[in-house]
Structures are given as structure tokens and as C-alpha cells.
Design a protein around this motif. Structure first.
Motif, PDB file in Angstrom:
ATOM      1  N   GLY A 128       0.736  -1.255  -0.080  1.00  0.00           N
ATOM      2  CA  GLY A 128      -0.033  -0.016  -0.023  1.00  0.00           C
ATOM      3  C   GLY A 128       0.839   1.277  -0.013  1.00  0.00           C
ATOM      4  N   GLU A 129       1.901   1.144   0.709  1.00  0.00           N
ATOM      5  CA  GLU A 129       2.777   2.443   0.913  1.00  0.00           C
ATOM      6  C   GLU A 129       3.551   2.641  -0.667  1.00  0.00           C
ATOM      7  N   VAL A 130       3.919   1.519  -1.124  1.00  0.00           N
ATOM      8  CA  VAL A 130       4.808   1.637  -2.520  1.00  0.00           C
ATOM      9  C   VAL A 130       3.618   2.133  -3.409  1.00  0.00           C
ATOM     10  N   ASP A 131       2.470   1.601  -3.605  1.00  0.00           N
ATOM     11  CA  ASP A 131       1.536   2.019  -4.422  1.00  0.00           C
ATOM     12  C   ASP A 131       1.202   3.477  -4.101  1.00  0.00           C
ATOM     13  N   PHE A 132       1.263   4.102  -2.877  1.00  0.00           N
ATOM     14  CA  PHE A 132       0.754   5.553  -2.648  1.00  0.00           C
ATOM     15  C   PHE A 132       2.105   6.300  -3.156  1.00  0.00           C
ATOM     16  N   PHE A 133       3.186   6.112  -2.947  1.00  0.00           N
ATOM     17  CA  PHE A 133       4.353   6.763  -3.589  1.00  0.00           C
ATOM     18  C   PHE A 133       4.331   6.757  -5.103  1.00  0.00           C
ATOM     19  N   LYS A 174      -3.811   5.072 -14.403  1.00  0.00           N
ATOM     20  CA  LYS A 174      -3.205   4.316 -13.614  1.00  0.00           C
ATOM     21  C   LYS A 174      -2.820   4.911 -12.423  1.00  0.00           C
ATOM     22  N   ILE A 175      -2.846   6.116 -12.093  1.00  0.00           N
ATOM     23  CA  ILE A 175      -2.724   6.796 -10.685  1.00  0.00           C
ATOM     24  C   ILE A 175      -3.919   6.459  -9.816  1.00  0.00           C
ATOM     25  N   TYR A 176      -5.043   6.509 -10.451  1.00  0.00           N
ATOM     26  CA  TYR A 176      -6.138   6.274  -9.700  1.00  0.00           C
ATOM     27  C   TYR A 176      -6.304   4.810  -9.144  1.00  0.00           C
ATOM     28  N   ILE A 177      -5.697   3.945  -9.956  1.00  0.00           N
ATOM     29  CA  ILE A 177      -5.623   2.519  -9.621  1.00  0.00           C
ATOM     30  C   ILE A 177      -4.639   2.404  -8.309  1.00  0.00           C
ATOM     31  N   TYR A 178      -3.583   3.148  -8.465  1.00  0.00           N
ATOM     32  CA  TYR A 178      -2.590   3.028  -7.351  1.00  0.00           C
ATOM     33  C   TYR A 178      -3.081   3.449  -6.234  1.00  0.00           C
ATOM     34  N   TYR A 179      -3.624   4.779  -6.240  1.00  0.00           N
ATOM     35  CA  TYR A 179      -4.227   5.449  -4.964  1.00  0.00           C
ATOM     36  C   TYR A 179      -5.210   4.462  -4.596  1.00  0.00           C
ATOM     37  N   ASP A 180      -6.145   4.109  -5.499  1.00  0.00           N
ATOM     38  CA  ASP A 180      -7.294   2.720  -4.875  1.00  0.00           C
ATOM     39  C   ASP A 180      -6.683   1.573  -4.226  1.00  0.00           C
ATOM     40  N   ASN A 181      -5.497   1.107  -4.658  1.00  0.00           N
ATOM     41  CA  ASN A 181      -4.971  -0.204  -4.143  1.00  0.00           C
ATOM     42  C   ASN A 181      -4.264   0.159  -2.836  1.00  0.00           C
ATOM     43  N   ALA A 182      -3.569   1.645  -2.704  1.00  0.00           N
ATOM     44  CA  ALA A 182      -3.191   1.966  -1.390  1.00  0.00           C
ATOM     45  C   ALA A 182      -4.264   2.281  -0.523  1.00  0.00           C
ATOM     46  N   PHE A 183      -5.497   2.915  -0.915  1.00  0.00           N
ATOM     47  CA  PHE A 183      -6.510   3.046  -0.089  1.00  0.00           C
ATOM     48  C   PHE A 183      -7.017   1.714   0.640  1.00  0.00           C
ATOM     49  N   ASN A 184      -7.062   0.479  -0.112  1.00  0.00           N
ATOM     50  CA  ASN A 184      -7.654  -0.627   0.301  1.00  0.00           C
ATOM     51  C   ASN A 184      -6.706  -1.441   1.137  1.00  0.00           C
ATOM     52  N   LYS A 185      -5.373  -1.130   0.904  1.00  0.00           N
ATOM     53  CA  LYS A 185      -4.502  -2.018   1.708  1.00  0.00           C
ATOM     54  C   LYS A 185      -3.977  -1.159   3.106  1.00  0.00           C
ATOM     55  N   GLY A 192       2.307   3.795  17.689  1.00  0.00           N
ATOM     56  CA  GLY A 192       3.714   3.644  17.488  1.00  0.00           C
ATOM     57  C   GLY A 192       4.160   4.505  16.154  1.00  0.00           C
ATOM     58  N   LEU A 193       4.973   4.021  15.436  1.00  0.00           N
ATOM     59  CA  LEU A 193       5.692   4.571  14.246  1.00  0.00           C
ATOM     60  C   LEU A 193       4.422   4.925  13.303  1.00  0.00           C
ATOM     61  N   LYS A 194       4.541   5.905  12.532  1.00  0.00           N
ATOM     62  CA  LYS A 194       3.184   6.576  11.547  1.00  0.00           C
ATOM     63  C   LYS A 194       3.546   6.250  10.374  1.00  0.00           C
ATOM     64  N   TYR A 195       2.757   5.825   9.589  1.00  0.00           N
ATOM     65  CA  TYR A 195       3.111   5.667   8.179  1.00  0.00           C
ATOM     66  C   TYR A 195       1.688   6.153   7.394  1.00  0.00           C
ATOM     67  N   VAL A 196       1.611   6.057   5.928  1.00  0.00           N
ATOM     68  CA  VAL A 196       0.808   6.809   5.042  1.00  0.00           C
ATOM     69  C   VAL A 196      -0.464   6.011   5.522  1.00  0.00           C
ATOM     70  N   THR A 197      -1.490   6.701   5.568  1.00  0.00           N
ATOM     71  CA  THR A 197      -2.689   6.070   5.777  1.00  0.00           C
ATOM     72  C   THR A 197      -3.752   6.114   4.675  1.00  0.00           C
TER      73      THR A 197
END
Length: 585
Positions: A128-133, A174-185, A192-197
Motif C-alpha cells: 500500500g505504501e509503495v502504491d501510494f508513493f 493508472k494513478i487512480y488505480i495505485y491510489y485505490d490499491n493504497a486505500f484498500n491496503k 507507534g511509528l506512523k505511516y501513510v494512511t
């Protein structure tokens, strides 16, 4: 306490990964580089964390100001000078850094798909983080360069010399797909440590959709972020941006800084903003256009409101005005202050008035030389204004560790409102989104916020654009707002406006002379002799000031139409003959 933002300063090793100043070589020992590198979860974490590097998150700010929100004396950024070309260093650096980030994330993505030892939750998190990036890096590229070379698998050096540009609309999908994948994952929040949400994935999807004019997608994505119920507006706008406010319920995505790890703003980045009375240069200044853009407390622009006093331009204004720009003069009826009087700022009185050669040092109740007026210091603010937003006493040490906010909830609310307005789907939720942002600005001011009553699309369009400018000033978003609204050529063409000249002499007993005294001060016309007109796009017009001799042009600014897209770097085209150039370059 609930927290919703990226924070790696708790781990020195991770911070070193995120913020090291090493060259961003594609091949490095601490990041993804080969199929044999990954043996543990921690190794994946180290490589995924590369995605949070500051170099991969360019913000549209510059030392001389890229938009009409700020300036540095009479200097011009290349964008405002109209001189961007294919050899531009900023264009090349950002292009190169983002493609390096994409390459690194594609390596990680490929290895994630082939590994067999991660648990499903860990795999989902990293993926999910990788897709967001990937979505975010591609978003910056297409919003600034248009069509760009696009690939979803690692490419060899030889292949990179041959790849041509892909249409931005195809990349957007493609960007939309990446963001949707990130949202779902991704998770909605972390301990604790904070990551993209999840919220960040939805919010950034809304931003690129809005930039590309896809209002349906923007509205839906913004609503998805809102409906998570993970974010809320921080109660105090004035405190939100300070170095001490690091755990905000409003922050969706940010790049953290920490003095403990020597991750700070320093040097000119601090000194240019500080007043000269506190060891700064007072050189990077809000523009007169920004000051004129804040509504009055009745919700009307300054050229329509009976509350506006051009001699005291901070009086009866939206509270964010005096929270963003250091105020002076009278601020409210009955305060007994004159246009020449200053306000308390960083333990000193701030006023640019040429006759106030001495000001009060509140720390010891003494009179000291006023280095923030040009009658004392020649290089004091050229337009009399200095920044307040996000600055506090800690800056006086010439470094600050305030977090760099990339996405916050107020922006999401305004993106939602704007997208719905553009779709002409105007309902209570649109008005409520604007009211939430405006109500927070007026909180504890003693003045009720002016409510929006119209449902007219054109009127609401202007309202939400003005709200964005008041709310988001100094945050690096104004440039892309002007680009997507197709207003950059209008706004960034004309004159850089400043005060008339005045004689400079630090002796308190020497009366200043010059055009500023003769035309403005002595006839009792200070600060602004007349009210600047606000046009149909909500843009202040100072041309009459120049015509009547009430101000001077510090420089000519120009924005040719070609600059709505940045040039494809010439260095890239020299090694890849398949790369075409954007029109006009």
C-alpha cells in the motif's frame, strides 16, 4: 491520543534513510537493488521508507516566490520572470528525483510480489505504501510536465534511452488505480511509528483529480477521506503551523523535522523570514495582493465592504489575515492605535512606518532602533509586510523544526466543496465544508464568521477560491491553483509592487524624506491611499496605485502561456531522441 501522520523521528536509523543528504544514486546499499537483498521484514521496511525522502516530495515554493503570494525584495523566480527553458535546473532536478523515486519503488514492488516470507498484513502495508508513493510521484510529473515517459516495470538503462512520452490522461487512470490499491491496503491510523494512511491515499487522489479537471473523481475521493472520520480541524489556526504543534488531528501527510536529529530549517530559509529587529533580513515578504485578498469580517471583499479602512488594512479583516501577515496600525474599533503604530511580534513592536525610527522592545520595555522600516534600514521589507504564519520565538535561534505539512484536512474540505461546485451539485454538504473551515478561522475571535448563503455556482466558485487563498497561504499550493484555474498568465504578468522610496538614516532625530513621505505619509494617506479593486476572479488590481504614483514597480513579471507546463529537460532529450518537447520550448 489519536495521530494520523507520518512520523519517523522516533527511529534514528529510519530518519537517516529519510533525510540523509547523500546523492540520490539509483544504486545504493541501503535500498532495493537486487533480488537477493531481501531476507527480512526490516529490510523491506528500510527500502519502503525510502519513499518518504524529502527529495521525492517537491513543494511549489522558491526563495523568490513562485506565485502572487510572496516575493523576495525585487528579485524574480524564473517562473515570474517568464524565463523557464529546457535547461532550467529546478525542472531537471525534480524530474530526475521523481524518476529515481519511481525506480526505487518499482524495485520494491517487484520484490514484494516474489517474496514468500512476509505475513499478509505486512505485505499489504508495504504494498500500500509503495502504491501510494508511485501514484504521488506520477501525479507531480503529469501535473507539471504533462505527458511523460511512463512504465510499471523496471527498465534497463538501454530501454530508458528509447522510451517515449505517454499521454497524461492514460497515466492518470493508472494513478487512480495505485491510489485505490493504497486505500484498500493501508490502515486508517497507526500506533507507534506512523505511516501513510487510507486518508492520505484518498486525499491525494482528490488533489490530482482536481488538478486534472476530473471533478467527479475529486469529489468522491475527498468524500471518502471525510467519511473515514479520522481527521478534524485543529481548533487554533494560529497555532497549527508552529514548531511545537507536531501531533495535529488535522494533518493527513507531512514530512517531519526534529531538532534532536538535526532535521531543521536553517540559514536563509529562516533568516529571510525573520524581522530585522530579531536578527533576520525581512526579505521574503507576503505580497500586497495577498493582503488585499482577505475578506472583511462581513464576508465581503475590501472594495465592497464598508468595514475596510485602507489606512489600517488589518482592521476588520478575516482573522487569518493577521495570523498570516504581521499586522500593524489599528486592528479594531476603539483600540486607539494609529496607522503608524505597530503590534507585538517576537518581543518587539513591528511597524514599517518611516517615522517610527524607534520601536518598543517588550522584553525589557526600552526603545530600540527600528530596523524594520526602510527609513532606518535600506533593505527592510520593500512592501512593509513580513510573514507571521508558522513563525515563533524559536526561529530567532536561526533554525526551526516545524513539520512540513503536505496535506491537511482543511484542504480536503475545500477540495470537496470546489469539486461539487464545479459539478453544480450544490447542497448543504458544500456549504458546510466551507463553513467548517471558516468557523475555525474565527474561533475565539469574538466575531461570528460570515456565513455563505448563496447557492449560485459562479458566486460559490469565487468564494471557495478566495477561501483557499486565505486558508492555504504560504503552504506551496497557490501556484498549482493558478495553473489549474488557468489564471497564471493573468496573475503573474504585470508588476511586482512595493512602497515608494524613502531616505535611509538610522539617526532617530533625522526626519525621513523622499516620495514615500511627500506622496503618502505627509498627506496622511499611509498605508494605502486608496482601496485596490478586486476583479471578477477575486484578484486585487494595483495598477491604479502605479498610475497615481502611490506605489512603485519593483520589477516586471511575465508568465508566457508555455509555462502552464514545465519543459522536458534538455539533458533528458539529449540522451533520448524519442522524447518530444512541450510547446513553446
Amino acid at each position: 491520543m489519536r495521530v494520523y501522520y507520518i512520523k519517523y523521528i522516533l527511529s534514528l536509523f529510519v530518519v537517516t534513510i529519510l533525510f540523509s543528504c547523500n546523492d540520490l544514486d539509483l544504486e545504493q546499499q541501503d535500498a532495493a537493488s537486487s533480488a537477493t537483498w531481501y531476507q527480512t521484514k526490516d529490510q523491506f521496511r528500510e527500502s519502503v521508507s525510502e519513499g518518504y525522502r524529502r527529495e521525492f516530495w517537491p513543494i511549489d515554493k522558491s526563495g523568490n516566490g513562485m506565485s502572487d503570494d510572496w516575493m523576495r525584495r525585487d528579485a524574480l523566480d524564473a517562473i515570474k520572470a517568464g524565463t523557464i527553458d529546457s535547461e532550467d535546473g529546478r525542472s531537471l532536478t525534480r524530474w530526475s528525483n521523481l524518476y529515481k523515486g519511481i525506480t526505487r519503488m518499482l524495485v520494491v514492488k517487484n520484490q514484494l510480489e516474489s517474496q514468500t516470507f512476509l505475513t499478509m498484513p505486512d505485505y499489504e502495508q508495504f504494498s500500500g505504501e509503495v502504491d501510494f508513493f508511485l501514484a504521488s510521484y506520477w501525479s507531480y510529473l503529469i501535473s507539471h510536465y504533462g505527458d511523460v515517459p511512463f512504465y510499471e516495470e523496471e527498465v534497463s538503462i538501454e530501454e530508458s534511452y528509447l522510451i517515449s512520452r505517454t499521454e497524461k490522461e492514460e497515466i492518470l487512470q493508472k494513478i487512480y488505480i495505485y491510489y485505490d490499491n493504497a486505500f484498500n491496503k493501508l490502515q486508517p491510523s497507526y500506533n507507534g511509528l506512523k505511516y501513510v494512511t487510507k486518508g492520505a491515499a484518498a486525499a491525494f487522489k482528490a488533489r490530482i483529480a482536481l488538478y486534472m479537471g476530473d471533478f467527479e473523481t475529486a469529489a468522491t475521493a475527498a468524500k471518502n477521506c471525510i467519511d473515514l472520520n479520522e481527521y478534524e480541524l485543529y481548533p487554533n489556526y494560529d497555532q497549527l503551523f508552529l514548531p511545537s504543534t507536531k501531533n495535529s488531528v488535522e494533518t493527513i501527510f507531512h514530512l517531519p523535522r526534529s531538532a534532536d536529529y538535526n532535521i531543521v530549517y536553517s540559514g536563509l530559509d529562516v533568516q529571510d523570514f525573520l524581522p530585522r529587529n530579531r536578527g533576520g533580513y525581512g526579505a521574503r515578504n507576503p505580497t500586497w495582493e495577498l493582503l488585499a485578498s482577505y475578506l472583511c469580517t462581513d464576508g465581503l471583499p475590501i472594495d465592497e465592504s464598508p468595514l475596510f479602512d485602507s489606512r489600517n488594512p488589518f482592521k476588520n479583516r478575516d482573522p487569518r489575515c493577521a495570523m498570516t501577515i504581521v499586522p500593524f496600525g489599528s486592528l479594531e474599533d476603539g483600540d486607539g492605535l494609529l496607522p503608524s503604530d505597530g503590534s507585538l511580534w517576537l518581543e518587539r513592536e513591528y511597524t514599517p512606518h518611516p517615522e517610527k525610527k524607534q520601536i518598543l522592545n517588550f522584553a525589557n520595555n526600552t526603545q530600540v532602533r527600528n530596523n524594520d522600516t526602510r527609513s532606518v534600514a535600506q533593505f527592510a521589507s520593500f512592501n512593509g509586510l513580513i510573514w507571521k504564519k508558522g513563525i515563533d520565538e524559536s526561529w530567532v535561534d536561526l533554525e526551526t523544526d516545524q513539520d512540513e505539512i503536505i496535506m491537511r484536512y482543511a484542504d480536503v474540505l475545500l477540495m470537496y466543496a470546489e469539486a461539487k461546485i464545479e459539478l453544480n451539485q450544490i447542497d448543504a454538504s458544500v456549504i458546510d465544508a466551507i463553513h467548517q473551515v471558516r468557523a475555525r478561522a474565527y474561533a475565539n475571535s469574538g466575531t461570528p464568521y460570515p456565513q455563505v448563503t448563496t447557492t449560485d455556482q459562479e458566486e460559490l466558485r469565487l468564494i471557495v477560491r478566495t477561501e483557499r487563498r486565505m486558508e492555504l497561504a504560504f503552504e506551496g499550493l497557490r501556484y498549482m491553483d493558478l495553473i489549474r484555474w488557468k489564471l497564471a498568465d493573468k496573475v503573474l504578468t504585470g508588476n511586482l509592487i512595493g512602497m515608494l522610496n524613502v531616505s535611509t538614516n538610522a539617526n532617530a532625530d533625522v526626519q525621513p524624506t523622499g516620495p514615500l513621505m511627500d506622496v503618502i505619509v505627509n498627506p496622511d494617506l499611509y498605508f494605502w491611499p486608496i482601496v485596490p479593486e478586486i476583479d471578477e476572479d477575486g484578484l486585487p488590481d494595483f495598477s491604479e496605485f502605479l498610475e497615481l504614483g502611490y506605489a512603485r514597480s519593483l520589477n516586471q513579471i511575465s508568465f508566457p502561456g508555455r509555462q502552464y507546463l514545465w519543459p522536458i529537460p534538455a539533458a533528458e532529450r539529449r540522451i533520448n531522441e524519442n522524447l518530444t518537447q512541450n510547446e513553446g520550448y
